[in-house]
Scaffold this motif. Structure first.
Motif, PDB file in Angstrom:
ATOM      1  N   PRO A   1       0.817  -1.232   0.000  1.00 49.94           N
ATOM      2  CA  PRO A   1       0.000   0.000   0.000  1.00 49.94           C
ATOM      3  C   PRO A   1       0.843   1.271   0.000  1.00 49.94           C
ATOM      4  N   HIS A   2       2.108   1.146   0.333  1.00 56.37           N
ATOM      5  CA  HIS A   2       2.988   2.316   0.391  1.00 56.37           C
ATOM      6  C   HIS A   2       3.041   3.048  -0.948  1.00 56.37           C
ATOM      7  N   TRP A   3       2.906   2.304  -2.048  1.00 58.24           N
ATOM      8  CA  TRP A   3       3.037   2.912  -3.368  1.00 58.24           C
ATOM      9  C   TRP A   3       1.769   3.621  -3.823  1.00 58.24           C
ATOM     10  N   ASP A   4       0.719   3.559  -3.029  1.00 58.11           N
ATOM     11  CA  ASP A   4      -0.504   4.316  -3.307  1.00 58.11           C
ATOM     12  C   ASP A   4      -0.511   5.524  -2.372  1.00 58.11           C
ATOM     13  N   ALA A   5      -0.384   6.711  -2.934  1.00 53.78           N
ATOM     14  CA  ALA A   5      -0.259   7.923  -2.121  1.00 53.78           C
ATOM     15  C   ALA A   5      -1.462   8.138  -1.208  1.00 53.78           C
ATOM     16  N   THR A   6      -2.629   7.638  -1.605  1.00 60.58           N
ATOM     17  CA  THR A   6      -3.822   7.826  -0.777  1.00 60.58           C
ATOM     18  C   THR A   6      -3.838   6.872   0.416  1.00 60.58           C
ATOM     19  N   LEU A   7      -3.086   5.758   0.317  1.00 57.33           N
ATOM     20  CA  LEU A   7      -3.060   4.758   1.396  1.00 57.33           C
ATOM     21  C   LEU A   7      -1.846   4.911   2.312  1.00 57.33           C
ATOM     22  N   ARG A   8      -0.804   5.546   1.812  1.00 53.47           N
ATOM     23  CA  ARG A   8       0.477   5.602   2.535  1.00 53.47           C
ATOM     24  C   ARG A   8       0.357   6.132   3.961  1.00 53.47           C
ATOM     25  N   PRO A   9      -0.465   7.147   4.241  1.00 55.09           N
ATOM     26  CA  PRO A   9      -0.509   7.690   5.607  1.00 55.09           C
ATOM     27  C   PRO A   9      -1.131   6.743   6.631  1.00 55.09           C
ATOM     28  N   PHE A  10      -1.870   5.740   6.175  1.00 55.55           N
ATOM     29  CA  PHE A  10      -2.567   4.845   7.096  1.00 55.55           C
ATOM     30  C   PHE A  10      -1.663   3.681   7.496  1.00 55.55           C
ATOM     31  N   ASN A  11      -2.098   2.922   8.505  1.00 49.12           N
ATOM     32  CA  ASN A  11      -1.380   1.702   8.881  1.00 49.12           C
ATOM     33  C   ASN A  11      -2.329   0.514   8.841  1.00 49.12           C
ATOM     34  N   GLY A  12      -1.783  -0.662   9.073  1.00 50.73           N
ATOM     35  CA  GLY A  12      -2.544  -1.891   8.902  1.00 50.73           C
ATOM     36  C   GLY A  12      -3.671  -2.119   9.888  1.00 50.73           C
ATOM     37  N   ARG A  13      -3.805  -1.249  10.881  1.00 47.33           N
ATOM     38  CA  ARG A  13      -4.915  -1.359  11.824  1.00 47.33           C
ATOM     39  C   ARG A  13      -6.108  -0.527  11.386  1.00 47.33           C
ATOM     40  N   GLN A  14      -5.927   0.229  10.308  1.00 48.49           N
ATOM     41  CA  GLN A  14      -6.968   1.144   9.876  1.00 48.49           C
ATOM     42  C   GLN A  14      -7.691   0.617   8.640  1.00 48.49           C
ATOM     43  N   LYS A  15      -8.941   1.024   8.509  1.00 45.99           N
ATOM     44  CA  LYS A  15      -9.839   0.439   7.509  1.00 45.99           C
ATOM     45  C   LYS A  15      -9.346   0.555   6.067  1.00 45.99           C
ATOM     46  N   PRO A  16      -8.783   1.690   5.624  1.00 47.88           N
ATOM     47  CA  PRO A  16      -8.343   1.750   4.216  1.00 47.88           C
ATOM     48  C   PRO A  16      -7.325   0.666   3.869  1.00 47.88           C
ATOM     49  N   ILE A  17      -6.392   0.391   4.766  1.00 47.10           N
ATOM     50  CA  ILE A  17      -5.402  -0.664   4.508  1.00 47.10           C
ATOM     51  C   ILE A  17      -6.054  -2.034   4.617  1.00 47.10           C
ATOM     52  N   GLN A  18      -6.934  -2.202   5.587  1.00 45.50           N
ATOM     53  CA  GLN A  18      -7.624  -3.484   5.743  1.00 45.50           C
ATOM     54  C   GLN A  18      -8.455  -3.810   4.515  1.00 45.50           C
ATOM     55  N   ASP A  19      -9.139  -2.812   3.983  1.00 44.33           N
ATOM     56  CA  ASP A  19      -9.954  -3.039   2.788  1.00 44.33           C
ATOM     57  C   ASP A  19      -9.072  -3.369   1.588  1.00 44.33           C
ATOM     58  N   PHE A  20      -7.957  -2.649   1.464  1.00 48.50           N
ATOM     59  CA  PHE A  20      -7.065  -2.872   0.324  1.00 48.50           C
ATOM     60  C   PHE A  20      -6.463  -4.277   0.369  1.00 48.50           C
ATOM     61  N   LEU A  21      -5.878  -4.655   1.493  1.00 44.66           N
ATOM     62  CA  LEU A  21      -5.222  -5.962   1.583  1.00 44.66           C
ATOM     63  C   LEU A  21      -6.239  -7.097   1.606  1.00 44.66           C
ATOM     64  N   GLY A  22      -7.395  -6.846   2.219  1.00 43.63           N
ATOM     65  CA  GLY A  22      -8.426  -7.883   2.258  1.00 43.63           C
ATOM     66  C   GLY A  22      -8.986  -8.212   0.897  1.00 43.63           C
ATOM     67  N   SER A  23      -8.846  -7.284  -0.054  1.00 39.84           N
ATOM     68  CA  SER A  23      -9.377  -7.506  -1.399  1.00 39.84           C
ATOM     69  C   SER A  23      -8.378  -8.205  -2.321  1.00 39.84           C
ATOM     70  N   GLN A  24      -7.139  -8.413  -1.861  1.00 40.89           N
ATOM     71  CA  GLN A  24      -6.121  -9.063  -2.684  1.00 40.89           C
ATOM     72  C   GLN A  24      -6.268 -10.585  -2.595  1.00 40.89           C
ATOM     73  N   SER A  25      -6.179 -11.259  -3.717  1.00 44.16           N
ATOM     74  CA  SER A  25      -6.435 -12.705  -3.746  1.00 44.16           C
ATOM     75  C   SER A  25      -5.408 -13.498  -2.942  1.00 44.16           C
ATOM     76  N   ASP A  26      -4.158 -13.016  -2.862  1.00 47.54           N
ATOM     77  CA  ASP A  26      -3.126 -13.769  -2.155  1.00 47.54           C
ATOM     78  C   ASP A  26      -3.220 -13.640  -0.638  1.00 47.54           C
ATOM     79  N   THR A  27      -3.856 -12.572  -0.156  1.00 55.30           N
ATOM     80  CA  THR A  27      -3.863 -12.309   1.280  1.00 55.30           C
ATOM     81  C   THR A  27      -4.525 -13.416   2.093  1.00 55.30           C
ATOM     82  N   PRO A  28      -5.758 -13.821   1.785  1.00 52.34           N
ATOM     83  CA  PRO A  28      -6.391 -14.877   2.596  1.00 52.34           C
ATOM     84  C   PRO A  28      -5.667 -16.213   2.501  1.00 52.34           C
TER      85      PRO A  28
END
Length: 283
Positions: A192-219
């Motif tokens: 998520p670091h390479w997305d300027a809109t996601l970079r300020p957040f961390n993995g405990r926050q919803k924008p990062i959770q939504d982004f990583l949760g939507s990736q096929s490899d994550t689950p």
């Protein structure tokens, strides 16, 4: 009776940890000569039915001839039938230097012939036998006294008879945590670091959770790590393992690793494990 032996280099937080145990009801003795360890345990067990938990601080101020014999002396104590745990605190060299400089305290080994930096290094050599025997290694480099007190309370004082499990996130750019027992690399997940809109957040926050949760490899990756731990953690516990630290790393330690730690710890807790969480790069 439970005996906790607390050791570590000066400046790593041993005094804070010992005070925390004392506040939680432990009978505490600081800087006990190692040769008296077995005698103390025997005397307290035979003469005081009120004392159930003891904490003993051991450091480099001890008799130099006794420190290399630590493993032998520890074995003698355990042969008495006591539940005995060895906790070793440490911090990186630069952090210890800064702490002594900030407090202006004199290092117990430094003198006119030995600089502070040399004393810190030499102390690590003197305590090597204790560090090798430790059930739990704690890196306090990024811990303030409050965080250390909470860790001692949760992982040591209030630990049940089960394996004490810590799941922590870290950034590979800062190195693998020295207290890690098992290490998982999740840098193959989209960053998520390479997305300027996601970079300020961390993995405990919803924008990062939504982004990583939507990736096929994550689950899939999360499932594989979970199943490996659920299969093998009971084997570690059955082999008398007291503490286990599972470290999950990504590049910076703020997005992917944090998300995976949060998700994994939740699953492990649902499976019956008391999994605690620590985020090294968010502290």
């Amino acid at each position: 009776m439970k005996l906790v032996i607390l050791s570590g280099r000066s400046g790593s937080g041993k005094t804070t940890a010992l005070q925390a145990l004392e506040d939680l009801g432990f009978y505490c003795v600081d800087n006990l000569p190692l040769g008296l360890l077995s005698t103390l345990a025997t005397q307290l067990r035979e003469e005081s039915s009120e004392i159930e938990r003891i904490a003993v601080g051991i450091d480099a101020r001890n008799l130099r001839s006794q420190l290399p014999r630590f493993s032998e002396l520890l074995r003698a104590v355990r042969e008495q039938g006591l539940t005995c745990e060895v906790i070793y605190l440490d911090a990186d060299h630069d952090t210890l230097l800064k702490r002594f400089s900030a407090t202006r305290r004199r290092h117990p080994l430094s003198d006119q012939d030995m600089s502070l930096s040399e004393a810190i290094a030499h102390e690590g050599e003197l305590l090597a036998s204790i560090q090798t025997s430790a059930d739990l290694l704690v890196d306090t480099s990024k811990m303030d006294p409050h965080t250390l007190r909470n860790m001692i309370r949760d992982r040591v004082a209030q630990r049940s008879g089960r394996l004490s499990l810590l799941v922590e996130s870290f950034g590979f750019k800062n190195g693998v945590p020295p207290d890690a027992d098992l290490v998982f690399d999740v840098r193959m997940l989209p960053n998520p670091h390479w997305d300027a809109t996601l970079r300020p957040f961390n993995g405990r926050q919803k924008p990062i959770q939504d982004f990583l949760g939507s990736q096929s490899d994550t689950p899939e990756l999360l499932h594989d790590i979970e199943q490996l731990l659920l299969r093998w953690l009971p084997r570690y516990e059955a082999n008398d393992r007291t503490y286990m630290t599972v470290a999950i790393g990504c590049t910076g330690g703020r997005h992917r690793s944090v998300y995976m730690v949060e998700q994994l710890a939740e699953r492990l807790c649902k499976a019956g494990w008391d999994a605690q969480i620590r985020h090294l790069e968010l502290e």
